[in-house]
Scaffold this motif. Sequence first.
Motif, mmCIF file in Angstrom:
data_model
loop_
_atom_site.group_PDB
_atom_site.id
_atom_site.type_symbol
_atom_site.label_atom_id
_atom_site.label_comp_id
_atom_site.label_asym_id
_atom_site.label_seq_id
_atom_site.Cartn_x
_atom_site.Cartn_y
_atom_site.Cartn_z
ATOM 1 N N ALA A 139 56.704 -27.473 78.651
ATOM 2 C CA ALA A 139 57.326 -27.934 79.965
ATOM 3 C C ALA A 139 56.805 -26.828 81.172
ATOM 4 N N VAL A 140 56.405 -27.523 82.254
ATOM 5 C CA VAL A 140 56.002 -26.675 83.226
ATOM 6 C C VAL A 140 57.137 -26.634 84.380
ATOM 7 N N ASP A 141 57.416 -25.625 84.883
ATOM 8 C CA ASP A 141 58.514 -25.319 85.764
ATOM 9 C C ASP A 141 57.620 -25.731 87.159
ATOM 10 N N ALA A 142 57.609 -26.917 87.666
ATOM 11 C CA ALA A 142 57.150 -27.211 88.880
ATOM 12 C C ALA A 142 57.480 -26.528 89.978
ATOM 13 N N ASP A 143 58.925 -26.316 90.285
ATOM 14 C CA ASP A 143 59.301 -25.694 91.263
ATOM 15 C C ASP A 143 59.099 -24.601 91.347
ATOM 16 N N ALA A 144 59.065 -23.514 90.010
ATOM 17 C CA ALA A 144 58.852 -22.286 89.987
ATOM 18 C C ALA A 144 57.283 -21.938 90.215
ATOM 19 N N ALA A 145 56.406 -23.010 89.771
ATOM 20 C CA ALA A 145 54.943 -22.805 90.253
ATOM 21 C C ALA A 145 54.832 -22.985 91.543
ATOM 22 N N LYS A 146 55.412 -24.026 92.487
ATOM 23 C CA LYS A 146 55.088 -24.099 93.819
ATOM 24 C C LYS A 146 55.709 -22.919 94.485
ATOM 25 N N ALA A 147 56.904 -22.297 94.155
ATOM 26 C CA ALA A 147 57.480 -21.116 94.754
ATOM 27 C C ALA A 147 56.342 -20.175 94.656
ATOM 28 N N THR A 148 55.825 -19.704 93.449
ATOM 29 C CA THR A 148 54.908 -18.698 93.184
ATOM 30 C C THR A 148 53.684 -18.929 94.093
ATOM 31 N N ILE A 155 47.393 -12.477 92.974
ATOM 32 C CA ILE A 155 48.677 -12.826 92.939
ATOM 33 C C ILE A 155 49.718 -11.816 92.870
ATOM 34 N N ASP A 156 50.781 -11.762 93.433
ATOM 35 C CA ASP A 156 51.735 -10.693 93.429
ATOM 36 C C ASP A 156 52.564 -10.244 92.507
ATOM 37 N N THR A 157 52.347 -11.008 91.270
ATOM 38 C CA THR A 157 53.239 -10.736 90.269
ATOM 39 C C THR A 157 52.424 -10.347 88.645
ATOM 40 N N THR A 158 52.846 -9.554 88.006
ATOM 41 C CA THR A 158 52.278 -9.098 86.529
ATOM 42 C C THR A 158 53.149 -9.715 85.572
ATOM 43 N N ASP A 159 54.018 -10.698 86.060
ATOM 44 C CA ASP A 159 54.925 -11.332 84.910
ATOM 45 C C ASP A 159 54.012 -12.376 84.402
ATOM 46 N N LYS A 160 53.735 -12.294 83.027
ATOM 47 C CA LYS A 160 52.855 -13.127 82.594
ATOM 48 C C LYS A 160 53.188 -14.640 82.346
ATOM 49 N N ALA A 161 54.658 -14.877 82.059
ATOM 50 C CA ALA A 161 54.785 -16.131 82.149
ATOM 51 C C ALA A 161 55.095 -16.787 83.457
ATOM 52 N N GLU A 162 55.216 -15.977 84.475
ATOM 53 C CA GLU A 162 55.264 -16.595 85.788
ATOM 54 C C GLU A 162 53.580 -17.001 86.240
ATOM 55 N N ILE A 163 52.936 -16.321 85.914
ATOM 56 C CA ILE A 163 51.332 -16.469 85.910
ATOM 57 C C ILE A 163 50.901 -17.529 84.963
ATOM 58 N N LYS A 164 51.419 -17.642 83.780
ATOM 59 C CA LYS A 164 51.085 -18.916 82.897
ATOM 60 C C LYS A 164 51.494 -20.389 83.415
ATOM 61 N N ASN A 165 52.898 -20.272 83.945
ATOM 62 C CA ASN A 165 53.530 -21.515 84.508
ATOM 63 C C ASN A 165 52.676 -21.838 85.579
ATOM 64 N N LEU A 166 52.386 -20.938 86.473
ATOM 65 C CA LEU A 166 51.396 -21.353 87.745
ATOM 66 C C LEU A 166 50.220 -21.969 87.305
ATOM 67 N N ILE A 167 49.549 -21.370 86.213
ATOM 68 C CA ILE A 167 48.199 -21.829 85.788
ATOM 69 C C ILE A 167 48.438 -23.296 85.016
ATOM 70 N N ASP A 168 49.576 -23.372 84.255
ATOM 71 C CA ASP A 168 49.883 -24.791 83.795
ATOM 72 C C ASP A 168 50.086 -25.694 84.569
ATOM 73 N N TRP A 169 50.733 -25.501 85.833
ATOM 74 C CA TRP A 169 50.985 -26.333 86.764
ATOM 75 C C TRP A 169 49.945 -26.847 87.427
ATOM 76 N N ILE A 170 49.118 -26.042 87.654
ATOM 77 C CA ILE A 170 47.588 -26.254 88.389
ATOM 78 C C ILE A 170 46.751 -27.205 87.305
ATOM 79 N N ARG A 171 46.942 -27.003 86.054
ATOM 80 C CA ARG A 171 46.108 -27.733 85.218
ATOM 81 C C ARG A 171 46.614 -29.017 84.967
ATOM 82 N N ALA A 172 47.954 -29.154 85.161
ATOM 83 C CA ALA A 172 48.576 -30.464 84.947
ATOM 84 C C ALA A 172 48.238 -31.479 86.205
ATOM 85 N N GLN A 173 47.578 -31.087 87.249
ATOM 86 C CA GLN A 173 47.466 -31.797 88.450
ATOM 87 C C GLN A 173 46.359 -32.883 88.065
#
Length: 113
Positions: free
Chosen positions: A25-34, A95-113
């Motif tokens: 599951a990708v958290d699209a809202d969190a990815a868009k917020a990032t 990107i302004d975070t080092t949170d690996k889960a946040e980065i992965k979620n963003l990448i997964d969201w981009i890849r899902a487009q």
Amino acid sequence: MKARILASMILVGLTAALATPAAMAVDADAAKATAKRNDCFKCHAVDKTKKGPSYKKISAKYKDKADAEQKMIEQVTKEHKVKLEDGTEETHKVIDTTDKAEIKNLIDWIRAQ
């Protein structure tokens, strides 16, 4: 006994299949917020070219490439020059975070487009 072993093997196989990036599951809202917090939408859009390529174009570029996730993570976490759609170059924002889960979620969201 053989039926139990076979059932266990099937369950293990299904579990592995469901753990693939496409099924997670990708958290699209969190990815868009990032993306919004990091001004990504200044240069990128989901389905249209702006200053940079659309996320659909980026997704297509990395489709079926074994190292796609790692290359995309490097793209957003390390400062480097990028060539823009108009042929000019500029330094890509880190990107302004080092949170690996946040980065992965963003990448997964981009890849899902």
